[in-house]
Scaffold this motif. Structure first.
Motif, short mmCIF file in Angstrom:
data_model
loop_
_atom_site.label_atom_id
_atom_site.label_comp_id
_atom_site.label_asym_id
_atom_site.label_seq_id
_atom_site.Cartn_x
_atom_site.Cartn_y
_atom_site.Cartn_z
N PRO A 56 0.84 -1.20 0.00
CA PRO A 56 0.00 0.00 0.00
C PRO A 56 0.88 1.26 0.00
N HIS A 57 0.26 2.41 0.03
CA HIS A 57 0.99 3.68 -0.02
C HIS A 57 1.49 4.07 1.37
N TRP A 58 2.40 3.26 1.91
CA TRP A 58 2.96 3.55 3.23
C TRP A 58 3.77 4.85 3.18
N LYS A 59 3.68 5.64 4.24
CA LYS A 59 4.49 6.85 4.36
C LYS A 59 5.80 6.58 5.11
N VAL A 60 5.95 5.36 5.63
CA VAL A 60 7.15 4.98 6.40
C VAL A 60 8.08 4.26 5.44
N ALA A 61 9.09 4.95 4.97
CA ALA A 61 9.93 4.41 3.90
C ALA A 61 10.55 3.05 4.23
N PRO A 62 11.09 2.81 5.46
CA PRO A 62 11.72 1.51 5.72
C PRO A 62 10.76 0.32 5.65
N VAL A 63 9.46 0.59 5.81
CA VAL A 63 8.49 -0.51 5.70
C VAL A 63 8.54 -1.11 4.30
N LEU A 64 8.80 -0.30 3.31
CA LEU A 64 8.79 -0.77 1.93
C LEU A 64 9.97 -1.69 1.62
N ASP A 65 10.93 -1.77 2.53
CA ASP A 65 12.05 -2.70 2.36
C ASP A 65 11.73 -4.11 2.85
N LEU A 66 10.55 -4.29 3.44
CA LEU A 66 10.20 -5.57 4.04
C LEU A 66 9.64 -6.53 2.98
N LEU A 67 10.48 -6.91 2.05
CA LEU A 67 10.08 -7.84 1.01
C LEU A 67 10.12 -9.26 1.52
N ALA A 68 9.18 -10.06 1.09
CA ALA A 68 9.07 -11.45 1.55
C ALA A 68 10.41 -12.16 1.39
N GLY A 69 10.82 -12.83 2.47
CA GLY A 69 12.07 -13.56 2.45
C GLY A 69 13.29 -12.77 2.88
N SER A 70 13.14 -11.46 3.01
CA SER A 70 14.26 -10.63 3.45
C SER A 70 14.43 -10.76 4.96
N ALA A 71 15.60 -10.37 5.44
CA ALA A 71 15.94 -10.57 6.86
C ALA A 71 14.97 -9.86 7.80
N GLY A 72 14.47 -8.71 7.40
CA GLY A 72 13.58 -7.95 8.27
C GLY A 72 12.21 -8.55 8.46
N THR A 73 11.86 -9.56 7.68
CA THR A 73 10.54 -10.18 7.80
C THR A 73 10.55 -11.44 8.65
N ALA A 74 11.69 -11.81 9.21
CA ALA A 74 11.76 -12.99 10.08
C ALA A 74 11.20 -12.66 11.45
N LEU A 75 10.49 -13.60 12.05
CA LEU A 75 10.04 -13.40 13.43
C LEU A 75 11.24 -13.16 14.33
#
Length: 211
Positions: free
Chosen positions: A80-99
């Motif tokens: 979606p049109h997030w205004k929080v730029a770092p959220v857009l780096d959370l691509l599936a499988g990337s390190a930031g999406t791990a629990l």
């Protein structure tokens, strides 16, 4: 200073626990918990992770369902049109999406991926809890003023009783954390703490022990 909301009747009716509790864990993923990431490292979030792990342990021991989620996009066009730029780096499988490892260690029953703020929007969370005959949702996670608040409102809108342990949710800013909890307490949820939630889960477990 007087509370003008209380004078108008806001927050005058406690919700309480119903017949069966379930726990939702919103966005305790490394992108929000690990200081190595732009959005990670907030002290309130760190406290919330530790207390939520404890709460999850009690829920799993009692047989109450635990659903966790992470923000993860299949690609830039899936966000979606997030205004929080770092959220857009959370691509599936990337390190930031791990629990977060402490949450993963407690083995939630279900882990869902979402693209919008609420754990309930566009996911199976509500259907799973309904199938499990849950009527009381304990909301944990981050960020209090964002995805947690959205999840609280959706849980309320879906007809669940909503309980929010203050020490199991966290925000980047303490003022925003407390203001948002105060506001949802006026309208949609009871604000409790981890120990109160654990005690309620354990009471439910004893009451339903058929052994």
């Amino acid at each position: 200073m007087s509370d003008v909301y209380a004078a108008k009747g806001y927050g005058s009716r406690p919700i309480g626990f119903g017949e069966k509790p379930g726990v939702v864990v919103v966005d305790f993923q490394t992108g929000f918990t690990d200081p190595a990431f732009p959005m990670g490292g907030a002290p309130l979030v760190e406290r919330a992770v530790e207390n939520t792990a404890r709460l999850m342990r009690a829920a799993k021991a009692a047989g109450a369902p635990v659903i966790a989620c992470v923000v993860a996009f299949d690609g830039p066009k899936g966000a979606p049109h997030w205004k929080v730029a770092p959220v857009l780096d959370l691509l599936a499988g990337s390190a930031g999406t791990a629990l977060d490892p402490r949450i993963a260690a407690e083995e939630p029953d279900v882990v869902l991926a979402k693209t919008a703020p609420s754990i309930f929007f566009g996911t199976a969370a509500g259907a799973i809890l309904t199938r499990e005959r849950v009527d009381t949702v304990i909301v944990t996670g981050c960020i209090t003023s964002g995805c947690v608040r959205a999840s609280i409102i959706d849980a309320f809108s879906l007809g669940f009783r909503v309980q929010v342990p203050e020490d199991c949710v966290g925000d980047q800013d303490e003022v925003a954390h407390r203001q948002n909890l105060k506001d949802v307490e006026r309208r949609y949820a009871d604000i409790i703490d981890a120990d109160t939630a654990i005690a309620a889960i354990e009471r439910w477990s004893r009451a339903n022990d058929r052994s």
